[in-house]
Motif scaffolding. Structure first.
Motif, short mmCIF file in Angstrom:
data_model
loop_
_atom_site.label_atom_id
_atom_site.label_comp_id
_atom_site.label_asym_id
_atom_site.label_seq_id
_atom_site.Cartn_x
_atom_site.Cartn_y
_atom_site.Cartn_z
N HIS A 1 0.85 -1.19 0.00
CA HIS A 1 0.00 0.00 0.00
C HIS A 1 0.88 1.24 0.00
CE1 HIS A 1 -3.18 2.79 0.64
NE2 HIS A 1 -2.57 3.27 1.71
N VAL B 1 1.32 5.06 0.44
CA VAL B 1 0.66 6.21 1.08
C VAL B 1 0.75 7.41 0.14
CG1 VAL B 1 0.66 7.75 3.08
CG2 VAL B 1 1.27 5.34 3.37
N SER C 1 -6.08 5.12 3.05
CA SER C 1 -5.26 4.09 3.70
C SER C 1 -5.98 3.41 4.87
CB SER C 1 -3.96 4.71 4.22
OG SER C 1 -3.28 5.37 3.18
N ILE D 1 -6.82 -0.62 5.40
CA ILE D 1 -6.33 -1.38 6.56
C ILE D 1 -7.51 -2.04 7.29
CG2 ILE D 1 -5.27 -1.11 8.85
CD1 ILE D 1 -3.46 1.07 7.41
N VAL E 1 3.52 -0.99 4.12
CA VAL E 1 3.03 0.39 4.01
C VAL E 1 4.19 1.21 3.44
CG1 VAL E 1 2.18 2.40 5.27
CG2 VAL E 1 1.45 0.10 5.96
N THR F 1 -0.15 6.06 9.26
CA THR F 1 -0.71 4.91 8.54
C THR F 1 -0.09 3.61 9.07
OG1 THR F 1 -0.91 6.30 6.59
CG2 THR F 1 -1.13 3.93 6.25
N ARG F 2 1.23 3.62 9.25
CA ARG F 2 1.91 2.42 9.78
C ARG F 2 1.38 2.09 11.18
NH1 ARG F 2 7.43 3.95 7.52
NH2 ARG F 2 7.30 2.95 5.49
N ALA G 1 -2.01 0.49 11.09
CA ALA G 1 -1.97 -0.92 10.66
C ALA G 1 -1.48 -1.81 11.81
CB ALA G 1 -1.07 -1.06 9.45
N VAL H 1 3.02 -5.77 9.86
CA VAL H 1 3.54 -4.65 9.06
C VAL H 1 5.03 -4.85 8.83
CG1 VAL H 1 3.80 -2.14 8.92
CG2 VAL H 1 1.79 -3.14 10.04
#
Ligand code: SF4
Length: 295
Positions: free
Chosen positions: A225, A227, A235, A239, A254, A282-283, A286, A293
């Motif tokens: 994915h 970003v 995003s 997730i 990510v 975003t990380r 997740a 991840v």
């Protein structure tokens, strides 16, 4: 009337059906219905034989794919998406590459195995599912034993994926967008979100969660994915989908390396890199949802 290559009798029923679905072409969700065996060209811009841009060991892929010998990448020219920010636009849109026969492609795969690569990594394979499956069938008969990675933009039809069951060990799809308007504007594919989710479900049904032994991926699903700036990729929704509708153990990369390429610098929404905060949030999300991840 169907158009099969001269030696199609040699291939299994799923491979023969992939060729039938190439003439007229309904291999991917665009369903252009062109006869690629007669030289007609659809959205992806490629006839019925592969144009290979490059092939060789690649050490920049995800760690579980690299190992000591690198990931044996084969880059195919052409693409069934029209991303205006494509980092490989010379390959995907300008279609730089050399045409190969099925036999040459199979030999290519065997040479990558012989040179010590950890897997065969088919980059942008969707529009070439028929010759790729043919070459895999041929190469496997000649000793190809490496895991096969299907490294796709994620705009794949479930019907084609079902015909590929058993050929692919590791599915590595992009999940690019969760909103139709964004997918239309940036990739000319308004139905990308629903097509992509159905495809990822089918991929996971075939191969399950990613299995890694001694640091190397053997089988399973690995989602990429990218970003985008200002949350354009949706995003968090992607997730949520993975955690709730695929598997809470889904492996995801990510990716924070977006930069404006190709036509993106003149597009006000995507003419900048995402900020560290946009990438890290975003990380973190997740991780919070329990996904595996990659770091
Ligand atoms: S694979 Fe290419 S020709 Fe076939 S439906 Fe997709 S975009 Fe069209």
């Amino acid at each position: 009337m169907t158009f099969l290559p001269k030696n199609a009798g040699f291939f299994s029923e799923p491979v023969r059906r992939l060729w039938e679905n190439t003439n007229p072409c309904v291999l991917c969700p665009r369903r252009c219905e062109v006869y690629r065996g007669r030289g007609q060209i659809g959205f992806c811009g490629i006839g019925d034989m592969p144009l290979v841009s490059s092939a060789g060991p690649h050490f920049g892929e995800e760690k579980p794919l690299v190992g000591s010998g690198g990931s044996g990448t084969i880059f195919f020219a052409g693409c069934n998406l029209g991303c205006i920010f494509c980092q490989n636009f010379d390959i995907s849109h300008l279609r730089h590459g050399r045409q190969q026969t099925i036999e040459q492609l199979a030999r290519n795969m065997l040479e990558l195995q012989q040179s010590g690569c950890s897997n065969i990594n088919l980059v942008t394979p969707t529009h070439l599912a028929a010759p790729i499956a043919s070459a895999l069938e041929l190469a496997k008969k000649q000793g190809l034993a490496l895991p096969i990675v299907y490294n796709t933009g994620g705009y794949d039809s479930v019907e084609t994926l079902k015909l590929l069951a058993g050929f692919v060990d590791i599915y590595m799809p992009d999940m690019k967008y969760s909103e139709s308007e964004v997918a239309e504007e940036l990739s000319n594919a308004p139905d990308y979100p629903q097509i992509n989710r159905a495809a990822v479900k089918e991929m996971h049904r075939q191969v399950g969660d990613l299995q890694v032994t001694n640091g190397l991926a053997e089988r399973g699903l690995l989602v990429r994915h990218l970003v985008l700036p200002a949350g354009l990729a949706g995003s968090f929704e992607i997730i949520d989908f993975l955690a709730e509708e695929i598997s809470p153990k889904t492996t995801i990369n990510v990716m924070g390396q977006y930069r404006p390429c190709y036509k993106a610098s003149s597009h006000p929404k995507i003419n900048r890199r995402p900020t560290i905060e946009e990438i890290e949030s975003t990380r973190k999300y997740a991780i919070k949802k329990g996904l595996n991840v990659l770091l």
